[in-house]
Every structure is written in structure tokens, then in C-alpha cells.
Write a protein that holds these residues in place. Structure first.
Motif, PDB file in Angstrom:
ATOM      1  N   ARG A  41      46.782 -35.362 -46.992  1.00 44.93           N
ATOM      2  CA  ARG A  41      46.100 -35.491 -45.697  1.00 44.93           C
ATOM      3  C   ARG A  41      46.673 -36.656 -44.901  1.00 44.93           C
ATOM      4  O   ARG A  41      46.783 -36.610 -43.682  1.00 44.93           O
ATOM      5  CB  ARG A  41      44.585 -35.664 -45.906  1.00 44.93           C
ATOM      6  N   THR A  95      48.412 -36.245 -41.344  1.00 40.47           N
ATOM      7  CA  THR A  95      47.827 -36.971 -40.214  1.00 40.47           C
ATOM      8  C   THR A  95      48.895 -37.797 -39.498  1.00 40.47           C
ATOM      9  O   THR A  95      48.953 -37.807 -38.261  1.00 40.47           O
ATOM     10  CB  THR A  95      46.669 -37.880 -40.701  1.00 40.47           C
ATOM     11  N   LYS A 102      50.925 -35.488 -37.389  1.00 39.54           N
ATOM     12  CA  LYS A 102      50.236 -35.017 -36.186  1.00 39.54           C
ATOM     13  C   LYS A 102      50.055 -36.141 -35.168  1.00 39.54           C
ATOM     14  O   LYS A 102      50.296 -35.952 -33.975  1.00 39.54           O
ATOM     15  CB  LYS A 102      48.870 -34.427 -36.567  1.00 39.54           C
ATOM     16  N   ASN A 139      41.890 -36.274 -30.095  1.00 37.86           N
ATOM     17  CA  ASN A 139      42.625 -35.558 -31.164  1.00 37.86           C
ATOM     18  C   ASN A 139      42.975 -36.499 -32.314  1.00 37.86           C
ATOM     19  O   ASN A 139      42.828 -36.149 -33.492  1.00 37.86           O
ATOM     20  CB  ASN A 139      43.938 -34.965 -30.620  1.00 37.86           C
ATOM     21  N   ASP A 170      41.860 -36.341 -36.187  1.00 39.88           N
ATOM     22  CA  ASP A 170      42.822 -36.374 -37.302  1.00 39.88           C
ATOM     23  C   ASP A 170      42.439 -37.458 -38.315  1.00 39.88           C
ATOM     24  O   ASP A 170      42.596 -37.274 -39.521  1.00 39.88           O
ATOM     25  CB  ASP A 170      44.242 -36.642 -36.775  1.00 39.88           C
ATOM     26  N   TYR A 200      39.724 -36.225 -40.447  1.00 40.92           N
ATOM     27  CA  TYR A 200      40.284 -35.290 -41.437  1.00 40.92           C
ATOM     28  C   TYR A 200      40.961 -36.075 -42.570  1.00 40.92           C
ATOM     29  O   TYR A 200      40.766 -35.785 -43.752  1.00 40.92           O
ATOM     30  CB  TYR A 200      41.287 -34.336 -40.773  1.00 40.92           C
TER      31      TYR A 200
END
Lengths: 223, 251
Positions: A78, A82, A85, A200, A204, A207
Motif C-alpha cells: 500500500r 500510494t 499515485k 485525492n 490515498d 488507504y
């Protein structure tokens, strides 16, 4: 192997934070350039974007290398995803700073006094504040800050809508200055996009920390 | 999805030493369940309870329930030979019998079924095809099984296991002695086999567990710390110990 992986991730995080601080600075300078109609400053921001683009590629290549070499799972996976992204989002913020700076060349042609200026101060403060907080949430892995950023997005959306109404009114009143007002609308749109990107990034971060995808969950599926 | 196997409060002892503690694990039918955990955590022991192969050794005992289609196979009245036909096992090191390829696969058929030569041949061919080995050995069925490559030997063992038409296949690190290509073939085969069999596989290869299994159970010091869908375990495990193990922080 794990030690190498942790070192690689730490280096990558430092690189990302370095480029985010550059991008944050670029946005603030771009807005400053529009306030002061500072063409050399605008040009400086545009020129500096190449370095941001190059860093984006570098970070992406490092992420791909880590995925291929270490095949991370769970929290490690993750984290890499991340970074990948957020890296992309940060580069887009850099592009938006350039878009804002590019408006300066057109805006100066309208001079200082002939137009009723749109005040971006509040919107800039909020959008840049959101961006900064989203990056703080990434740095400190703080989901509470991330959630706060997400909740602020509506305010910037409203300010953008107000700007749209202002521009429409002024374009009707002063059709010969519509170019200037369209520049203002573009800048407002860029600031609104920066706030979206901050949202956003915050999603992220949530997440990354909790493994929960919160995109499209707030506000009945719309942002 | 119905459960094929289910462990309920399963304990296991080597003499006086307890190595499995109150394990509860549902295993879904026609799925691959990966069993992961550091060495000595009880993964292989758990597998060995499923077909009572541990009973071949002295001073080993299981307590609790291990349900196969709802029947506790640990009960003394259960026919162990029938259980082992129904719950096949593949080991880490390929274990072909010192006989021909054909005879290796025909062995369980002779043991469990009364078949004509024609039927036996058909079933051997079927099993070898099922194990993705037929095309490679069809012209050397009389060759010794020991003459095959490591990957082929392992697929021969899989053919031998599935010839007996089991419902469950237990695989204890089936690819750890194989090269990447042979490993890949076995993995593809496992995914193919789950259409017909319920598979439990012990593996130390986290990527393998993530690639091929539907469910994963993490064992630590004889306890099932966490089990769930493989996607969940490998993206967002609930337990910190699981996270630490699968990310290589220990083990």
C-alpha cells in the motif's frame, strides 16, 4: 532484504517530500505572479517544471523497481502504491502551477487599473492550505489530518462557483475585457483542481494507513 | 460456498508436547487454501492431521474435530485407508515409487479399485493428462519414474494422487525443490485442479500463496492467528503479526 526494502522506501519518501515542497512553492509563487503581474516570476515557474517532471519519472521508475525486486505485500504494498499515485498527483499540481503562471502573460496586457480584479486570496489560502495539510498527512501518516482535508473540499468548490458567477457578471458588463476574466476563471479552476488533488492525496493516505478505499464514499459519491 | 473441511478446536501433540492449539479453520470446497507461517509453526502438522498420516508414527495424537463433509475423520471408526484415498498428499520432495511411470499411477488404482487392464490404462492416461504430464511421458510409460526431471516427478506424484479420485489434495511445499519454470507449471496445474478438488497447500513462498490461493491461513506457534481471503490477507491483514510475517519482518 527487508532492511534494503525499508531503506529504499525511506529514500523514495524523502524524494517525494522534496518534490512536493517544490510544487507547493511553485503554486504559491504562481499566485503571487498573478497578483503582481510578475512576468519574470511566471517564466521562472514554467521553466522549473521540467525538473518536477523529471523527478516524477525518477520516482515512478524507483517504485517499479521496488515492485519488481521486492514484490511487497500488505502495508508495504500500500505504501509503494500510494507513493506511485501521490507522485502522479504532485506532478499534476506542478502542471497547474504552470497553467496559472501562463495566465500572467495575458493578464499583464490588461494593465493594472482597467479591470475589477477577482480576489483569489481566500481561495488560494484554502486550496494551498489543503495541499499542505494533505502532504502533512502523508509525511506524518496522519489519517485525522487527511479526513479534515477531505471535509474542506466543498468550501473550495463553492468559492470556484462564486468566481464563476463573478466572471460571468463582469464579462457581461465589460465584454472587451472578457479575456482577462477568462484568465481569472482559469486560475480559479486550477485552484479548485489543486483542492481536488489534495483530497485525492488524503484519500490515498487513508488507504495507505488503513487499507480502506474511501474514494467516492463522501457526499453520496460526488466530490 | 460449502465447506469441504473444517477444523474445530483442533489440538495436536508430539508425545507430551502440544504443537497445535485450539485451531479452527473452515476450508471451502474447490478452492485453494494456502497455509503460511514460519518454520515450526505447525503448518505441516496441520496438513498431516487431515489424512491422519501422523498415525504412522508413535506418540502422536490429535484432539478435537477435523470434519470432512461434516464427518469427524479423527474418530477411530473412520476407515483410514479410505480417508487417505479421499485426501491425497503431495510432499515437498517428489516421491515417485521405484517403478515405471505407468505403474506409479496405476498403483493406487490397484490398491483401491478392481479394474480391467483397459480401464486401468484409461484411468492412468486420464490422471497423467489431469496432471499435465501425459504429452511428456506418453512415449515412455515404461521408463522409471525416477528418471524424470524434478518437476515431472512432482507432476507424476500429483497424477498418482488424483488417480485415486480424491476430493481433497494436501500439498506440503510442493514446489520448494523445483526451478521457476517447473514451479510455474505446478502452480498452473493447481489452479486447473481446483475445478475438481479442494486443495490445501503449505508454502513458504508468499508470492506463490498470493498468486494461486483463494484463502490463506497464517499459523504462528501452533495457533491460527488469522485466516481469510487471500486478497484481504495480502493487501490489508487484520493482525499485526500476519502483516509482519508476510512483509518479511520476521520468520
Amino acid at each position: 532484504m527487508t532492511v534494503h526494502f525499508i531503506n529504499e522506501i525511506e529514500n523514495l519518501t524523502l524524494l517525494l517530500l522534496e518534490v512536493t515542497s517544490k510544487v507547493e512553492h511553485a503554486v504559491q509563487q504562481a499566485i503571487q505572479a498573478t497578483f503582481s503581474h510578475d512576468v519574470p516570476l511566471a517564466q521562472k515557474i514554467i521553466d522549473a517544471d521540467d525538473e518536477i517532471d523529471a523527478t516524477e519519472i525518477l520516482i515512478e521508475e524507483e517504485c517499479l523497481k521496488i515492485l519488481a525486486l521486492y514484490q511487497p505485500v500488505a502495508g508495504d504494498l500500500r505504501k509503494v502504491i500510494t507513493i506511485l499515485k501521490v507522485n502522479n498527483e504532485i506532478e499534476r499540481v506542478g502542471d497547474l502551477a504552470v497553467n496559472i503562471a501562463e495566465r500572467v502573460f495575458d493578464m499583464v496586457s490588461y494593465g493594472e487599473n482597467m479591470v475589477e480584479k477577482l480576489d483569489f486570496e481566500e481561495m488560494t489560502g484554502k486550496a494551498c492550505g489543503m495541499l499542505k495539510k494533505s502532504l502533512d498527512s502523508l509525511t506524518y501518516r496522519d489519517t485525522a489530518i487527511a479526513a479534515e482535508v477531505i471535509s474542506l473540499d466543498d468550501e473550495v468548490d463553492k468559492l470556484h462557483h462564486d468566481a464563476y458567477l463573478f466572471v460571468r457578471e463582469k464579462m457581461l458588463q465589460h465584454p472587451n475585457q472578457s479575456g482577462y476574466y477568462l484568465d481569472c476563471l482559469t486560475i480559479s479552476r486550477c485552484l479548485e483542481r489543486i483542492a481536488d488533488i489534495a483530497t485525492n492525496i488524503s484519500e490515498d493516505v487513508i488507504y495507505m494507513e488503513q487499507g480502506i478505499i474511501v474514494r467516492h464514499l463522501h457526499e453520496g459519491g460526488t466530490k | 460456498m460449502p465447506l469441504k473441511l473444517e477444523a474445530k478446536n483442533l489440538n495436536f501433540f508430539y508425545g507430551n508436547e502440544q504443537v497445535l492449539f485450539n485451531n479452527n479453520l473452515p476450508v471451502e470446497e474447490k478452492k485453494i487454501t494456502a497455509v503460511i507461517g514460519p518454520s515450526g509453526c505447525g503448518k505441516s502438522t496441520f496438513l498431516r492431521v487431515c489424512n491422519r498420516i501422523f498415525e504412522l508414527y508413535r506418540n502422536q495424537r490429535a484432539e478435537g474435530e477435523l470434519l470432512l463433509d461434516g464427518v469427524n475423520v479423527l474418530l477411530p471408526e473412520v476407515d483410514v485407508l479410505e480417508l487417505r484415498r479421499n485426501v491425497g498428499m503431495i510432499f515437498q520432495k517428489p516421491t515417485p515409487f521405484p517403478m515405471s511411470v505407468f505403474d506409479n499411477v496405476a498403483y493406487p488404482l490397484k490398491l483401491h479399485f478392481k479394474l480391467s487392464r483397459r480401464e486401468t490404462f484409461d484411468r492412468v492416461e486420464q490422471a497423467l493428462r489431469g496432471a499435465s504430464l501425459w504429452d511428456e511421458v506418453k512415449d515412455k510409460l515404461k521408463t522409471s519414474g525416477l528418471a524424470l526431471s524434478g518437476g515431472q516427478q512432482q507432476r507424476l506424484c500429483i497424477a498418482r494422487a488424483i488417480a485415486a479420485e480424491p476430493e481433497v489434495l494436501l500439498m506440503d511445499e510442493p514446489t520448494s525443490a523445483l526451478d521457476p519454470l517447473a514451479t510455474s507449471k505446478i502452480e498452473e496445474l493447481m489452479v486447473e485442479l481446483k475445478k475438481r478438488f479442494t486443495i490445501m497447500v503449505v508454502t513458504h513462498n508468499m508470492q506463490q500463496a498470493a498468486r494461486i490461493s483463494d484463502a490463506t491461513a497464517f499459523f504462528y506457534k501452533g495457533v491460527i492467528v488469522e485466516h481469510g481471503t487471500t486478497t484481504k490477507i495480502f493487501t490489508n491483514p487484520a493482525n499485526r503479526k500476519t502483516e509482519e510475517y508476510i512483509t518479511g519482518r520476521f520468520g
